[in-house]
Enzyme design. Structure first.
Site, PDB file in Angstrom:
ATOM      1  N   ASN A 210     -13.492   6.713   4.803  1.00  0.00           N
ATOM      2  CA  ASN A 210     -13.619   5.749   5.897  1.00  0.00           C
ATOM      3  C   ASN A 210     -12.716   6.059   7.084  1.00  0.00           C
ATOM      4  O   ASN A 210     -13.079   5.800   8.237  1.00  0.00           O
ATOM      5  CB  ASN A 210     -13.340   4.332   5.394  1.00  0.00           C
ATOM      6  CG  ASN A 210     -14.442   3.817   4.495  1.00  0.00           C
ATOM      7  OD1 ASN A 210     -15.591   4.230   4.614  1.00  0.00           O
ATOM      8  ND2 ASN A 210     -14.100   2.928   3.585  1.00  0.00           N
TER       9      ASN A 210
ATOM     10  N   HIS B 290      -4.353   6.222  -1.422  1.00  0.00           N
ATOM     11  CA  HIS B 290      -4.938   6.233  -0.087  1.00  0.00           C
ATOM     12  C   HIS B 290      -3.896   6.492   0.996  1.00  0.00           C
ATOM     13  O   HIS B 290      -4.248   6.798   2.136  1.00  0.00           O
ATOM     14  CB  HIS B 290      -5.615   4.876   0.158  1.00  0.00           C
ATOM     15  CG  HIS B 290      -6.992   4.967   0.751  1.00  0.00           C
ATOM     16  ND1 HIS B 290      -7.767   6.098   0.730  1.00  0.00           N
ATOM     17  CD2 HIS B 290      -7.735   4.021   1.408  1.00  0.00           C
ATOM     18  CE1 HIS B 290      -8.924   5.852   1.327  1.00  0.00           C
ATOM     19  NE2 HIS B 290      -8.923   4.606   1.756  1.00  0.00           N
TER      20      HIS B 290
ATOM     21  N   ASN C 137      -9.864   1.849   7.997  1.00  0.00           N
ATOM     22  CA  ASN C 137     -11.233   1.850   8.521  1.00  0.00           C
ATOM     23  C   ASN C 137     -11.309   1.892  10.042  1.00  0.00           C
ATOM     24  O   ASN C 137     -12.391   2.089  10.599  1.00  0.00           O
ATOM     25  CB  ASN C 137     -11.990   0.614   8.013  1.00  0.00           C
ATOM     26  CG  ASN C 137     -12.182   0.659   6.509  1.00  0.00           C
ATOM     27  OD1 ASN C 137     -11.804   1.617   5.843  1.00  0.00           O
ATOM     28  ND2 ASN C 137     -12.769  -0.381   5.969  1.00  0.00           N
TER      29      ASN C 137
ATOM     30  N   TYR D 102       0.810  -1.226   0.000  1.00  0.00           N
ATOM     31  CA  TYR D 102       0.000   0.000   0.000  1.00  0.00           C
ATOM     32  C   TYR D 102       0.840   1.272   0.000  1.00  0.00           C
ATOM     33  O   TYR D 102       0.303   2.369  -0.123  1.00  0.00           O
ATOM     34  CB  TYR D 102      -0.898   0.030   1.245  1.00  0.00           C
ATOM     35  CG  TYR D 102      -1.909  -1.083   1.316  1.00  0.00           C
ATOM     36  CD1 TYR D 102      -2.964  -1.150   0.418  1.00  0.00           C
ATOM     37  CD2 TYR D 102      -1.807  -2.070   2.288  1.00  0.00           C
ATOM     38  CE1 TYR D 102      -3.896  -2.172   0.480  1.00  0.00           C
ATOM     39  CE2 TYR D 102      -2.734  -3.103   2.362  1.00  0.00           C
ATOM     40  CZ  TYR D 102      -3.772  -3.147   1.456  1.00  0.00           C
ATOM     41  OH  TYR D 102      -4.689  -4.156   1.532  1.00  0.00           O
TER      42      TYR D 102
ATOM     43  N   TYR E 225      -5.095  -0.047  10.024  1.00  0.00           N
ATOM     44  CA  TYR E 225      -5.734   0.037   8.719  1.00  0.00           C
ATOM     45  C   TYR E 225      -6.736   1.195   8.722  1.00  0.00           C
ATOM     46  O   TYR E 225      -7.208   1.633   9.772  1.00  0.00           O
ATOM     47  CB  TYR E 225      -6.378  -1.279   8.267  1.00  0.00           C
ATOM     48  CG  TYR E 225      -5.355  -2.318   7.895  1.00  0.00           C
ATOM     49  CD1 TYR E 225      -4.672  -2.244   6.693  1.00  0.00           C
ATOM     50  CD2 TYR E 225      -5.021  -3.351   8.773  1.00  0.00           C
ATOM     51  CE1 TYR E 225      -3.700  -3.180   6.353  1.00  0.00           C
ATOM     52  CE2 TYR E 225      -4.055  -4.294   8.446  1.00  0.00           C
ATOM     53  CZ  TYR E 225      -3.394  -4.198   7.242  1.00  0.00           C
ATOM     54  OH  TYR E 225      -2.433  -5.111   6.906  1.00  0.00           O
TER      55      TYR E 225
END
Length: 196
Positions: free
Chosen positions: A115, A23, A69, A18, A67
């Site tokens: 989120n 993001h 969320n 990632y 993470y």
């Protein structure tokens, strides 16, 4: 000293897969800050952390390891642990509703469907905290949002990331040293056109 201590949270997802994704631009800003200030992140509860001091202000840099969320769990914990008042919290994240490179700072507001911001809002039971949204564009078709934000920047965009990071870091410091209004004046400008 608590009122001169600031929690600067960059949002992203942990893991090498990632690291270069849209993001994760919040992580990228904090990594650039650490590199420029010659400080290092250390693994702590709920995230990687580093500290910097500028003109009597203490900045705690937090990259949640929960993470995206569940980012609020890390933010709530470290606000309580370090005695950070809500007015000294600032969150840096991506925004698909802004053209690439556009930066928007607000002192409060909705999560806009993000989120990570939603998790923070629920965890601290408030929308009254500063946030800096960095535009990543919206070059995706219907249903393609997840793949887009978890995809890498194109080459032109990747080349522009260091300047964007520098601009945001400068804005965060202005926020702490001179107040939100001056920081918003500094940050809330239109980006130069870079292809999405």
């Amino acid at each position: 000293m608590a009122d001169r201590t600031y929690l600067v949270t960059g949002l992203g997802n942990i893991g090498a897969e990632y690291s270069a994704t849209r993001h994760n631009i919040g992580f990228m800003v904090l990594d650039a800050w650490a590199q420029a200030s010659n400080i290092s992140f250390a693994s702590r509860r709920y995230g990687d952390m580093a500290e910097d001091s500028v003109k009597g202000r203490r900045f705690i840099l937090l990259k949640p390891s929960t993470y995206m969320n569940l980012s609020g769990n890390a933010v709530r914990y470290w606000m309580q642990e370090a005695g950070i008042p809500r007015e000294n919290l600032i969150v840096i994240c991506d925004d698909i509703n802004l053209p690439f490179g556009t930066v928007r700072m607000r002192q409060r507001g909705s999560n806009g469907g993000h989120n990570g911001l939603r998790s923070i809002e629920e965890s601290i039971d408030s929308t009254e905290y500063a946030r800096i949204r960095i535009g990543v564009g919206h070059d995706f078709s219907e249903g393609g949002q997840v793949g887009f934000v978890l995809g890498d920047f194109n080459l032109l965009q990747a080349a522009a990331i260091p300047e964007i990071c520098d601009r945001v870091i400068s804005g965060v410091r202005t926020w702490a040293l001179a107040g939100a209004q001056k920081a918003m004046t500094q940050l809330n400008t239109k980006a130069e056109s870079i292809a999405n």
